[in-house]
Motif scaffolding. Structure first.
Motif, PDB file in Angstrom:
ATOM      1  N   UNK A   1      -4.934  -8.946   3.887  1.00 15.76           N
ATOM      2  CA  UNK A   1      -5.804  -8.763   2.742  1.00 15.76           C
ATOM      3  C   UNK A   1      -5.073  -8.232   1.538  1.00 15.76           C
ATOM      4  N   UNK A   2      -5.792  -8.232   0.443  1.00 15.22           N
ATOM      5  CA  UNK A   2      -5.296  -7.667  -0.808  1.00 15.22           C
ATOM      6  C   UNK A   2      -6.286  -6.589  -1.246  1.00 15.22           C
ATOM      7  N   UNK A   3      -5.783  -5.416  -1.516  1.00 19.18           N
ATOM      8  CA  UNK A   3      -6.623  -4.317  -1.989  1.00 19.18           C
ATOM      9  C   UNK A   3      -6.217  -3.948  -3.414  1.00 19.18           C
ATOM     10  N   UNK A   4      -7.149  -3.357  -4.117  1.00 18.38           N
ATOM     11  CA  UNK A   4      -6.939  -2.904  -5.505  1.00 18.38           C
ATOM     12  C   UNK A   4      -6.542  -4.059  -6.424  1.00 18.38           C
ATOM     13  N   UNK A   5      -7.236  -5.194  -6.278  1.00 18.67           N
ATOM     14  CA  UNK A   5      -7.009  -6.322  -7.178  1.00 18.67           C
ATOM     15  C   UNK A   5      -7.366  -5.897  -8.600  1.00 18.67           C
ATOM     16  N   UNK A   6      -6.524  -6.306  -9.554  1.00 24.47           N
ATOM     17  CA  UNK A   6      -6.703  -5.902 -10.930  1.00 24.47           C
ATOM     18  C   UNK A   6      -5.847  -4.714 -11.301  1.00 24.47           C
ATOM     19  N   UNK A   7      -5.010  -4.294 -10.336  1.00 18.10           N
ATOM     20  CA  UNK A   7      -4.167  -3.115 -10.533  1.00 18.10           C
ATOM     21  C   UNK A   7      -2.699  -3.506 -10.495  1.00 18.10           C
ATOM     22  N   UNK A   8      -1.867  -2.693 -11.137  1.00 20.26           N
ATOM     23  CA  UNK A   8      -0.423  -2.916 -11.066  1.00 20.26           C
ATOM     24  C   UNK A   8       0.141  -2.414  -9.740  1.00 20.26           C
ATOM     25  N   UNK A   9      -0.696  -1.728  -8.967  1.00 24.36           N
ATOM     26  CA  UNK A   9      -0.251  -1.231  -7.658  1.00 24.36           C
ATOM     27  C   UNK A   9      -1.161  -1.767  -6.554  1.00 24.36           C
ATOM     28  N   UNK A  10      -1.486  -3.068  -6.640  1.00 24.11           N
ATOM     29  CA  UNK A  10      -2.268  -3.709  -5.590  1.00 24.11           C
ATOM     30  C   UNK A  10      -1.455  -3.750  -4.293  1.00 24.11           C
ATOM     31  N   UNK A  11      -2.147  -3.761  -3.174  1.00 25.12           N
ATOM     32  CA  UNK A  11      -1.486  -3.803  -1.867  1.00 25.12           C
ATOM     33  C   UNK A  11      -1.811  -5.125  -1.190  1.00 25.12           C
ATOM     34  N   UNK A  12      -0.753  -5.897  -0.883  1.00 24.51           N
ATOM     35  CA  UNK A  12      -0.908  -7.121  -0.095  1.00 24.51           C
ATOM     36  C   UNK A  12      -0.339  -6.842   1.286  1.00 24.51           C
ATOM     37  N   UNK A  13      -1.155  -7.047   2.307  1.00 24.22           N
ATOM     38  CA  UNK A  13      -0.688  -6.780   3.672  1.00 24.22           C
ATOM     39  C   UNK A  13      -1.111  -7.915   4.595  1.00 24.22           C
ATOM     40  N   UNK A  14      -0.307  -8.103   5.644  1.00 23.44           N
ATOM     41  CA  UNK A  14      -0.673  -9.114   6.637  1.00 23.44           C
ATOM     42  C   UNK A  14      -0.033  -8.790   7.980  1.00 23.44           C
TER      43      UNK A  14
END
Length: 392
Positions: free
Chosen positions: A31-44
């Protein structure tokens, strides 16, 4: 075997699972968290390996494009054509859709139109659909609606006491949401308690709802015409006296849009506590002596208790109580604060099991089975894609 992508878009997040169907094997999830942020987290998670990266992801379209590039770059798939179907969880289906449906231009238009009723979700759901269509133009896309599972709610339970013409003209009624989650945990609870016909499912996360399920069918649910109704949530009010709305508008000089934003994004746990919309942050503040944070937790739990009591009456009893979603699955505290007020229904939990987040947490003397079931909305989505798109 058929590869199906299940997409679950939230207001600032995107969850995905790539399944091999019909054996329901998860090939990759994340998933991707904090979309719209410069510090979004993409994890899988792929082949037992977990990866998390912090990066800038400006919007949901960027999140989809990044996800699809990772699938190829990390050799999770060799080409996009391997993905034969994509299922999108859509918040509001209105009066249009009693079941999942193949997506075409008319469906897209209706999803966009219903964004006014689900402003935090339908618009980003639509972005997800269009983003996938750009990269996978020949892949079957299916919309799975949060409202579909609740179409079995009887009319006496979904009608509002407004002039009947508004129901006829605008479809103003209770719809219910979080359908894939309530459906999944209700089906799983039936396996764990086969004699349990009367079930209450509590989806407690940043968005939260309670449903009454009789013989596998939803007969009532706490969210209403929109996902704003029902329980206190992370930033949403839940139920309130409707006269409060024009009162605040007049006193504060707010526009209708500003009132919508107030009720959807500035209320709930955040509004009462003044600390955060995240239950964990509010819990921490309460433990440090913040009285407003503790009040927020108490109001939050009380509203769940309130609906469980109402739905036990709707069901004329209770066999199984289910907790799910982020808070419901992980917070032993919230489960204790709720079940402490349900002893009159015969609910009793084993605190040792509860603190360990075990699957079955009822005490030996409990008359009600109490379950903590991790939800899996994505498998409901994948199954519906197979069924609706006639794949496999």
């Amino acid at each position: 075997m058929t590869k199906i992508m299940a997409i679950n878009s939230g207001s600032s997040s995107l969850k995905f699972k790539l399944f091999e169907m019909p054996n329901e094997e998860i090939l990759v999830e994340g998933g991707v968290e904090r979309i719209g942020s410069s510090s979004a987290i993409f994890s899988y998670k792929f082949e037992g390996k977990k990866v998390a990266k912090e990066l800038e992801i400006s919007d949901h379209e960027a999140a989809v494009n990044y996800l699809l590039s990772v699938l190829i770059d990390e050799k999770m798939i060799t080409s996009y054509e391997e993905i034969e179907g994509v299922g999108h969880r859509i918040s509001h289906g209105g009066t249009y859709y009693e079941d999942a449906t193949l997506i075409d231009e008319v469906v897209e238009e209706r999803i966009g139109e219903l964004g006014v009723l689900s402003p935090l979700h339908n618009p980003v759901n639509l972005i997800g659909i269009r983003s996938f269509k750009k990269v996978l133009p020949n892949t079957k896309q299916v919309a799975i609606f949060d409202t579909s599972f609740h179409y079995s709610i009887p009319k006496k339970n979904y009608m509002y006491a407004l002039p009947y013409e508004y129901y006829e003209k605008y479809g103003i009624r209770r719809y219910g949401f979080h359908g894939p989650s309530h459906q999944y945990v209700a089906e799983e609870s039936a396996k764990l308690n086969p004699n349990g016909k009367k079930t209450i499912t509590c989806h407690i996360g940043s968005g939260a709802s309670v449903s009454a399920v009789l013989d596998g069918q939803s007969i009532n649910s706490s969210m209403g015409f929109t996902p704003l109704a029902g329980l206190v949530m992370g930033t949403r009010t839940g139920d309130l006296d409707p006269q409060i709305i024009p009162f605040i508008q007049e006193k504060e000089g707010l526009s209708p849009q500003e009132v919508k934003e107030l009720m959807n994004t500035k209320s709930g746990l955040l509004g009462i506590s003044g600390v955060s919309n995240d239950y964990r942050d509010v819990e921490k503040a309460a433990d440090e002596g913040n009285e407003r944070a503790q009040l927020a937790l108490d109001v939050f739990a009380h509203q769940v208790v309130h609906y469980i009591g109402a739905y036990a009456a709707d069901l004329n009893g209770l066999d199984t109580l289910v907790f799910t979603a982020g808070i419901g699955e992980r917070s032993s505290r919230v489960r204790t604060s709720i079940t402490n007020y349900l002893t009159y229904l015969g609910v009793s939990i084993d605190e040792e099991k509860n603190n360990k987040n075990e699957l079955s947490i009822e005490a030996d003397d409990s008359k009600v089975k109490v379950l903590v079931i991790p939800t899996d909305e994505e498998i409901i989505i994948a199954r519906d894609v197979m069924r609706i798109a006639k794949l496999g």
